[in-house]
Every structure is written in structure tokens, then in C-alpha cells.
Design a protein around this motif. Structure first.
Motif: not given
Lengths: 937, 131
Positions: A240-258
Motif C-alpha cells: 500500500l505504501f509503495s502504491a501511494a508513493i509511486l503514485g505520488l511520484g507519477i503525479l508529481m511528474g504530471g504536475a511538473w509537466a503541466y
């Protein structure tokens, strides 16, 4: 050769530690392996101690490597290739981190760092699972360590060391000099990467990647020891921890791009994004199977499969992004370092381990004899898991086309290769259905129960809440269809599924989870997923380019039409441009260090084209490289509203702005005509006329930064076209800077394609005029008047507060200004204030003038006995009052920008939905971890 | 028949269906001659011809870019892209286009630039102030 000034010690220490780190990881893995095999035997304890020791040594050595590399970067030791390529003297300290993990070696170290942190937590908390889990983790560490070994075995190089010396990696004549180091400077960090996203995104993403190894290791441990049920409980919080953090990492990538890049969106189905999303999807599928297994005992086999595949997919993603194989299909830039074979070996080893274990031990995986009932939660959850699996397979398949091409070309060299026609449309078309199914399933499954044995009793509750969800979703879908433009029935399906997920899960939260917020994780995540789908629909389907002016562009280009072709609009400086729903005006720009920031004002218009009164200013910017030879980044500026964003960025600039060399050539090629005018005169040029209004000693110009000692003057003009009475102001100026010379700063009137400048002839004329002056002495007391050349000169008073543009106050100065009012025969008047000054016991004076009458005044002396002032006055000869001015017409315009502006409706739902999803995962992880800790205590 | 078998069969059927339909989204790499022959949308890789004119006049139309591209076979054709000119266009080492031939001109709908030097400048800056 003996080189001067090199610091070889940190590199040697670093390299030694790299080798130690690699060897100790191997030893740790080996020892933990035997500790697992000999578990419960006396020698097992010995192996365990050895494994722990080796892992701690590995951790310390890796930290040492990181420290050494950091030391090199902070101290800017350019003798190291890594420092030379990534930092520079003027790089602010906070970007040292970005420089550290920008390259492959640094990011491997970052990845390794997180493995070590997770490994240490596992060592302390994993209990009897420590040995098998850390055996696997240490093995992965050995593989990662090998990537930065930089050892040669004959021709073959194993890994690329971050401590390579520049003179070993490059062949340049400069290295023939012993003191080459004093001649070179670092390249610095790409300005695109000089932002805080580059500081926070990679560590988060790599923690996400690293944490997927923990469920993988637990899965291997379960298969290895044959304890197929026992590992499920301790592994769940990690997953669960892994999914939360990996998801956050991907989301940050999207936010950065945006937020910070000019991609014009947060998700582009780029291969790099896809290959980090796919492991997250399989991990989430694994978690759902895991929950089924924990609650019912079904689908343990799926849990194994998903956790094993997740880490292998993480490795595959690493391979794709680091081997250079995506060259033709991704917008991201990669540095290829020849690690492809090593990465394949890494994937191969872990994939083989996973497959072999599943093949050998898979038969013993327990499963309940009876099938799950259709009315049970586990059944529908499992269907959801299959849907997620489909999603992962589809994305991976499409993204792997370059790999497939390469494989086929290996056997058939003339194979041309396949690629997606339109990746975005392709992925959207298929993933839409994943969204629909997952949205509906989250709503349904949430209201079902595990191991349902009394379906008929539960049926009433279930039916009631499904009714609520269906009706609620139906109503909301209808309402939302008013807000969003929908183009196809599939979009309605997705909208309905999203609403269904939101309503059903919100209902569940209200009914059950409010009693215990910790249990709210799943409902919160699923509601977040529904909101995310809504946001995706809004931003994806209703993303609108407002930067188009169909009117202005119509008919210019043959056969052009359609909205997608009209995404950019040209904005001339200070010329309001109607665009879709707004009026946009490019107001001006400022240059600071390497960044040119543009001011663009937007005024909202209603359907009739009237202004609504709402307006805002955006500041997109572009960054030049350090030598100002080109633009390297265009950074967006976005206006945020609750329900939508307006995103803008500079998509193009006049060539003269992009390329200073071109600008110089262009400037040289402009033909200037010389005119002469005195203050108040009108100049007639071929197409326009100008009025010379004033002359100033304190001129202002956007490119002028006053310095002490400057002698500056400027003119104020107004230019008119013959058929337009609205004037355009222009203020050319010229300044003399001690020891540097004279500089002229022209004024541009873009609308008239006119350029006005002063030359040294203008300056010379002013000086000549001064030399030719015949001063007459006037004696005045305060309040007295005297006549001069038909004018009346009246001494209003003496003023000790001197404000003269050329006066720099110094200690010990005795300065006084004579406030004079000059009245012309037509009874207009003007004020001047010449200055008398005693500095270092020497009398000095600063003149003042009434430029439009050609009158010059000096304040020469004060007679303290009679309180009489000596004023010198002169009238300049007519011909010397005229100042030469150079004017060019038909100058190419360089006062415009090409702007792209996009409206993203519902973007905040994307962020809110994703964050809720991750919050739910985090909440569940914390909850399971707490349960587990209680059990241990 | 067991339910799990039913699910398995459904999954396989859906998978095959998706695979068949998705294969229509796939195109092949081609050069100009092959693109003209196929008449369909293709991917095309080539290099910008730097000594031929690059037409981009944002004052006239900020959404029209025309340039010459040399494909793998060495053939040079004009390419038209209805979009703004990317900032580092002239520096690109390789251009990947998606589009199709229309007469003598290749109309691109999508362009990807490869500028490896963007992130790495293989050039030593010599400190001028120290000499």
C-alpha cells in the motif's frame, strides 16, 4: 604529465567505496540466502549476523559514495566529468541535488539509497521474514551497484563510474596543458531542470520504484519458504505504501509537466510516463488480489504474479528509459551510456527468478476448494483486477513497439518497424473502457461483502444503495453534460461511471467509514478515482485553445481550417487582440539574468464581445542559455480558477529576439535617415510625422541601467501616421559611460515600423551648442527680476535641497540651487534650477536650461555681503538648437510574441482526485502497519 | 463448466478482439517514396536540410511551418506542419514526423525533435577572464 590543481582523492575514495558497496551487497545477499536455507539451525544465526553486517557495510559504503560525489559537485571539481557536465560556478547551491541525480549514475545512487533505507527498516521490523526478503533486496542492490562500477574486463566495461576524470572521457587539445584545470569551467545545469520539481520529483519517484521491491521480495520469500499465506499480512502495508508513493511520484511528474514545462498538459501518453504508470497499475491490481487473499484465501496465485511482475516492469521501465531505445517515440531526452546489456541482464535475472519460483512452487499455492459466489465482493474485485491487468497489457504492448521493432530487426534486418499512428488517441480510446469498468466496479464491489453466505439478507441493503448510486450518478451525469461538451456516447459512459464511483463511495463513506476514519481508505481512494475520471474528461475533452483568432487568420493560408490548426496567436506589443472569449494584450517584457518575462493582459469578454470587467495579467517567460545565443526553455504561466485554468506559454518569438547575432545583422541592415529638429519642432518623414516634445538629462529606457558617472540625455517624441491622430510616444536616449564610451539606445514604434535613435552627432551638437554660448552676467537678489533677450528672469528663492540630474551629493559639499522662473514674451513660463556648489574648497556649477527656448543658465557665485547672486545666462544660436535625430521607417518588427493559451476545465478535479486516491492508499497503509505493529507488540 | 473457466474464455476472447482492433492504430515507418506509394499516414524519420529555406512567418500565420527534410533514403521533400515553430528547431539532429504525402508535399500532423545536445553540450567553455 603532472597535472596542476587536481583533487584525485575524493574520486579514488569514491571508487573504492563503489567496489566495496558492490561486494558487500553480494555478500549480504549470499549470507541472507544461507540464513534462510539454514533457518532454525545454529549456523543459520551465524549467516544472519554476517548478512546483517554485510548489509550495514553496504549501506555505509553507498552513503560514502553519495557523499564523495556530492563533495565533488559542491566543490566544483571540474576535473571530474560528472561535475564538469552538471554544475557550474554560478549554479545556486540548492540545485546541486538536481545536478546529482540528473545523470544515470546519480539516479542509480538515489534508487540504491532508498533500497538501503527500506532494507534497514525491514531489518528492524520484518522479524523472521528478514532473511529471505533482504536476500532478494541485496541481490537487486548488487545489480544496481554494478551499474556504477566502471571496471574493465578486457574490452568490456562493467558499469559507468561517476568518478571518471574529464581528461579520460574526452579527447581535447586542452589536456596537453598541465594547468588545463584553470582554463575550464563547468557546463552547468540545463535551465529547464533548475526548478524545485527537479528537486522533489526524482526522490519521490525513486522511492516509489524502490518500494516495489519490497512486495516483490516478500512474494519471492513466500514462494521460497512455501509459507504462502503467512507473508500476506506483513507485506500488505508495504504494498500500500509503495502504491501511494509511486503514485505520488507519477503525479508529481504530471504536475511538473503541466505547471513548469510547455507540454500543454499533465499527461501525454509518452512512453516514459506509460512505463512508470504500468507498474503502478499492476501493483494496484496486486493489492486488490492481496485483499481478496487476506479476507477469503482466494487468488493468492494472482498476488504472487502481480507483485513479481510489478518489479520486473519497474526494471523494464528503467531499461526503456535508459537504453536509448525509445529515441523515436518519446519527447523526453535520454543519455545513452551503453548500459543496455547490463540492464537486460538485471531484468533477465529477476524475471527468471520469478518465473522459476512460480513454476517450481506454484503447485503448492493453496486455494479454497469452492468457487467464490457471484454475489461476493471477492468475485467482482477479481473482475476489477483482470480489468486493470488488461489496462497494463495494452499500455505495455503499445509502448513496447520500439522494442519489438528492434527484436524483429535482429532477425530480419530489412524490417521497417511499426509505430502508433496517434498514440494519444489510441490510448484514450482503450483506456476509456478501463475507466468505465473500474469506475462501475468500485461502486458495486464496495457494497458487497467478502465470503457472502447470506446474499438474500444483504440483498435489500445492496439494492437500496445501488439505487442511490444509480439515480445520483444519473442526475449528476445529466447536470454535468451541461457543463462539459460531450462528443460521443462513450464519453457519457465514462462520465456516468465516474459519477457512479463518486456517489457509491461517498455513500459508503457516510454510512460506514465515518465511524472509523481509518477504515475509509478504500472508499476514499475509489471516490478519488471517480473524481480523477471527471477531471480527465473535463481537461481532455474540453481542453480549448483560446489563442486563436479565426477572424484575423482567415483566408491567409489556403485550405486551413479546424480548431486544432489554430492554436497560436500573434500579439503585437500594446495592440489588443481579440481571441476566443478574451482580449489579449502583450504589454511589455523585462529581462533579468537569463530570463525574459512577458506581461500579457487578458480581459474577459461575454458572448456579445463586451468586457465583463474581469481581467488578469500572466507572465510567461523564456530562458536564454548562458551566452544569450539561444532560447533554451519556454516556461508557462497559468491563471488558476476553481473550475478551470488558463494556461499560456510563448510558443515563438521574432527571430531577432531568439538570436542576438541575427538581431545585430538586422539592425545593421536598417536604413536610417537623419533629420534635425529643435524642441517643439515637427519632423516630416516619408510616411509619418513626429513632434519633438522635450529633452531630458534623466532619461528612462527599458534597457538602461543607470550607473554612477553616466552622462545621459534623451528625447521625448510623439510619432503620428498621416491618417491617424493617435500619437505613439518614443524616447530614444544616449549615454556616456566613463572608460567605456557612448551608447545609443533606440526607441521602437512597432505599430509604425519606425525606429528612432540618437547618434554621437547628436551629442556633439549638444556639446558644440554649449561651447558656442555667449553668456551674459545677471546679478539678482532673492525675489528680484531682470530682463534677458526679451524674457523675464525671476529668482524665486535659493534652495538647499538640490535635485539636479547630474548632481551626486558628497560629504562636505556646500550646494545650493537658484530657483528661477523664466517668463516668455507670450507670458508662458518655465522653471530652471542651476546649481552652485563648493566641493573641496573649489567653486563649481551645474547648468540648467529651457530647451524649447534655447536658454541656458549657470549659477556662478554668491556674494555673502550683499546677498547677490551671479547668474550667467545665454541664448543658443538658432542653428545650434537643432539636434540631429536618425529615423528609420520600414524597420522589421520585433515587438511581438506568438502565444499559445489553453483553457483546462476541471483541472483541479484531476489533482483532487489523484490526491484522494493516494491519501486513501496512505491511510490504508498506515492502518495495516499499525495493526501489524500491535500484533508484534 | 466452472466459472473460472468462463472468465478465462471471456478474457481471452476480449484480448483477441482488442488486439485485432488495436492493430489498426499501428502504422509503419516509411520514407517519402514509400509514403507516396502507401498514401496512408506513416511515421517518417529524417534530418532537417539546413541550407534550404525554413518558412515560418508568424506575422502572417503563427500556425504554418514549412521546411525541407532529407529522409533515410536521401530524398529531400518539403514538409508542411500546421503549428508553431519549436524553439530549438534549427538545432535538431533528427526529426520524427507523423503524416502523409499530399502531392509533392508531406503534410505532418505531429513532429518530434531530437536534440541530444539540449542536455549535454560537448564543448569546453574556456574561461576568458583567466587568460
Amino acid at each position: 604529465m603532472q597535472y596542476v590543481g587536481e583533487h584525485l582523492l575524493p574520486g579514488q575514495v569514491g571508487h573504492l567505496l563503489v567496489v566495496l558497496s558492490f561486494v558487500s551487497a553480494l555478500l549480504a545477499s549470499f549470507s541472507y540466502f544461507w540464513a534462510t536455507r539454514r533457518h532454525g539451525l545454529p549456523e543459520g544465526a551465524g549467516w544472519l549476523q554476517l548478512g546483517r553486517g554485510a548489509f550495514v557495510v553496504h549501506g555505509l559504503a553507498t552513503l560514502g559514495v553519495i557523499g564523495a560525489l556530492f563533495f565533488i559537485l559542491v566543490n566544483k571539481y571540474y576535473e571530474y566529468q560528472y561535475a564538469w557536465a552538471n554544475v557550474s560556478d554560478d549554479l545556486p547551491f540548492q540545485y546541486t541535488f538536481s545536478a546529482f541525480w540528473k545523470e544515470q549514475q546519480g539516479s542509480f545512487l538515489l534508487w540504491s539509497f532508498w533500497h538501503i533505507v527500506l532494507g534497514l527498516v525491514l531489518m528492524l521490523r520484518a522479524g523472521r521474514w528478514e532473511s529471505p526478503v533482504l536476500a532478494v533486496l541485496s541481490l537487486a542492490e548488487a545489480f544496481i551497484g554494478s551499474m556504477i562500477l566502471g571496471l574493465y574486463f578486457g574490452e568490456y566495461r562493467l558499469g559507468v563510474s561517476p568518478f571518471d576524470l574529464l581528461r579520460h572521457t574526452m579527447d581535447a587539445p586542452i589536456f596537453e596543458r598541465a594547468d588545463y584545470l584553470s582554463q575550464i569551467t563547468g557546463n552547468g545545469l540545463n535551465p529547464l531542470l533548475q526548478n524545485y520539481w527537479m528537486t522533489i520529483h526524482p526522490p519521490t519517484l525513486f522511492l516509489g520504484f524502490a518500494s516495489t521491491l519490497v512486495p516483490f521480495s516478500y512474494a519471492v520469500a513466500g514462494l521460497w519458504t512455501g509459507e504462502h499465506r503467512e507473508w500476506l499480512k506483513p507485506a500488505l502495508p508495504w504494498a500500500l505504501f509503495s502504491a501511494a508513493i509511486l503514485g505520488l511520484g507519477i503525479l508529481m511528474g504530471g504536475a511538473w509537466a503541466y505547471v513548469a514545462l510547455s507540454f500543454g498538459g499533465y499527461w501525454a501518453w509518452d512512453p516514459v510516463e506509460n512505463t512508470s504508470l504500468v507498474p503502478w497499475i499492476t501493483l494496484v491490481a496486486g493489492i486488490h488480489a492481496h485483499l481478496i487473499a487476506r479476507n477469503t484465501g482466494y487468488s493468492i496465485r494472482s498476488v504472487y504474479a502481480f507483485y513479481l511482475i510489478t518489479f520486473v516492469l519497474v526494471l523494464y521501465s528503467t531499461y526503456l528509459t535508459r537504453s536509448g531505445i525509445l529515441g523515436d517515440s518519446s519527447a523526453h531526452a535520454f543519455t545513452e551510456m551503453g548500459l543496455g546489456a547490463q540492464l537486460i541482464a538485471f531484468i533477465g535475472a529477476f524475471a527468471a527468478l520469478a518465473i522459476a519460483l512460480m513454476a517450481v512452487r506454484g503447485k503448492g499455492i493453496p486455494a479454497p476448494p469452492q468457487e467464490e459466489t457471484i454475489a461476493s465482493r471477492e468475485f467482482w474485485m477479481f473482475v476489477g483486477v483482470l480489468v486493470l491487468f488488461f489496462s497494463a497489457v495494452l499500455i505495455t504492448g503499445a509502448t513496447s513497439l520500439p522494442v519489438w521493432n528492434k527484436l524483429v530487426q535482429w532477425f530480419k534486418p530489412d524490417y521497417v518497424g511499426a509505430a502508433l499512428k496517434d498514440p494519444v488517441a489510441h490510448h484514450n480510446r482503450y483506456q476509456l473502457w478501463i475507466g468505465v469498468f473500474v469506475g462501475l466496479l468500485t461502486g458495486v464491489a464496495q457494497w458487497l461483502r467478502y465470503r457472502e453466505r447470506h446474499a438474500e439478507v444483504w440483498r435489500r441493503t445492496f439494492t437500496k444503495h445501488m439505487f442511490i448510486a444509480l439515480v445520483g450518478a444519473g442526475v449528476l451525469t445529466a447536470l454535468n453534460a451541461l457543463w462539459l461538451d460531450m462528443y460521443a456516447w462513450q464519453h457519457f459512459a465514462l462520465l456516468f461511471a465516474a459519477m457512479f464511483a463518486v456517489v457509491a463511495n461517498a455513500d459508503y463513506l457516510v454510512v460506514f467509514a465515518r465511524k472509523n476514519l481509518r477504515q475509509a481508505g478504500s472508499a476514499l481512494s475509489h471516490m478519488g478515482f471517480g473524481l480523477l475520471l471527471l477531471g480527465i474528461l473535463g481537461t481532455g475533452l474540453n481542453k480549448r485553445w483560446i489563442s486563436s483568432n479565426t477572424f484575423a487568420m482567415e483566408g491567409l493560408i489556403e485550405g486551413m481550417g479546424g480548431e486544432e490548426l489554430n492554436r497560436n496567436v500573434l500579439l503585437l506589443k500594446e495592440a489588443p487582440m481579440p481571441i476566443r472569449g478574451y482580449e489579449a494584450t502583450y504589454l511589455g517584457d523585462t529581462l533579468e539574468r537569463q530570463t525574459r518575462t512577458f506581461k500579457v493582459r487578458f480581459r474577459k469578454r461575454d458572448a456579445q464581445g463586451n468586457f465583463t470587467g474581469e481581467e488578469f495579467v500572466l507572465h510567461p517567460n523564456v530562458m536564454y542559455d548562458r551566452r544569450f545565443s539561444q532560447v533554451v526553455a519556454s516556461n508557462p504561466s497559468t491563471k488558476h480558477y476553481l473550475t478551470y485554468d488558463i494556461f499560456t506559454h510563448i510558443s515563438s518569438l521574432p527571430k531577432a529576439e531568439l538570436d542576438p547575432e541575427f538581431a545585430r545583422q538586422q539592425e545593421d541592415s536598417i536604413r536610417f535617415e537623419t533629420y534635425e529638429a529643435a524642441i517643439g519642432d515637427t519632423i516630416f518623414t516619408k510616411k509619418h510625422y513626429l513632434v519633438l516634445d522635450d529633452y531630458t538629462k534623466a532619461p528612462q529606457h527599458p534597457e538602461y541601467r543607470p550607473e554612477k558617472g553616466d552622462l545621459a540625455f534623451g528625447l521625448k517624441l510623439r510619432a503620428f501616421s498621416l491618417n491617424d491622430t493617435a500619437g505613439h510616444s518614443a524616447a530614444p536616449m544616449l549615454y556616456l559611460r566613463p572608460k567605456q564610451g557612448a551608447f545609443t539606445l533606440p526607441a521602437q514604434i512597432g505599430a509604425l515600423q519606425m525606429r528612432v535613435r540618437l547618434t554621437e552627432a547628436s551629442l556633439a551638437r549638444l556639446l558644440d551648442a554649449d561651447n558656442a554660448l555667449q553668456y551674459r552676467t545677471l546679478r539678482l537678489k532673492e525675489g528680484e527680476s531682470v530682463g534677458f533677450e526679451g524674457y523675464r528672469v525671476h529668482l524665486v528663492r535659493l534652495n538647499r535641497r538640490v535635485e539636479h540630474p547630474h548632481y551626486d551629493a558628497q560629504d562636505g559639499d556646500l550646494a545650493v540651487a537658484a530657483q528661477l522662473r523664466i517668463t516668455a514674451p507670450d507670458s508662458t513660463s518655465a522653471e530652471v534650477a542651476p546649481v552652485f556648489l563648493i566641493r573641496d574648497s573649489r567653486p563649481l556649477n551645474l547648468k540648467d536650461e529651457v530647451a524649447q527656448w534655447g536658454l541656458h543658465f549657470r549659477f556662478e557665485n554668491i556674494d555673502p555681503n550683499t546677498a547677490t547672486m551671479t547668474i550667467l545666462a545665454a541664448k543658443a544660436p538658432e542653428d545650434l538648437q537643432r539636434i540631429p535625430i536618425e529615423i528609420a521607417e520600414n524597420a522589421p518588427r520585433s515587438d511581438y510574441i506568438v502565444l499559445e493559451a489553453i483553457v483546462f476545465p476541471g483541472i483541479n478535479l484531476v489533482w483532487l482526485g489523484s490526491l484522494l486516491m493516494l491519501l486513501g492508499l496512505g491511510l490504508s497503509a498506515w492502518n495495516r502497519w499499525a495493526q501489524r505493529s500491535r500484533l508484534i507488540a | 463448466m466452472k466459472r473460472s473457466h468462463l472468465i478465462a474464455i471471456t478474457v481471452i476472447a476480449v484480448a483477441i478482439g482488442i488486439l485485432i482492433s488495436a492493430s489498426q492504430d499501428v502504422t509503419t515507418y516509411a520514407n517519402f517514396a514509400q509514403a507516396a506509394e502507401k498514401g496512408d499516414r506513416v511515421k517518417l524519420v529524417g534530418q532537417l536540410v539546413k541550407d534550404r529555406p525554413i518558412a515560418y512567418d508568424p506575422e502572417k500565420d503563427p500556425n504554418y511551418l514549412a521546411f525541407y527534410l532529407r529522409d533515410d533514403a536521401g530524398e529531400v521533400r518539403q514538409v508542411v506542419l500546421r503549428a508553431g515553430k519549436p524553439q530549438d528547431f534549427e538545432r535538431s539532429e533528427q526529426i520524427v514526423l507523423t503524416g502523409q504525402m499530399r502531392g509533392e508535399v508531406f503534410e505532418a500532423s505531429d513532429m518530434l525533435l531530437k536534440c541530444p545536445s539540449k542536455y549535454k553540450d560537448e564543448e569546453i567553455y574556456v574561461r576568458s577572464e583567466k587568460q
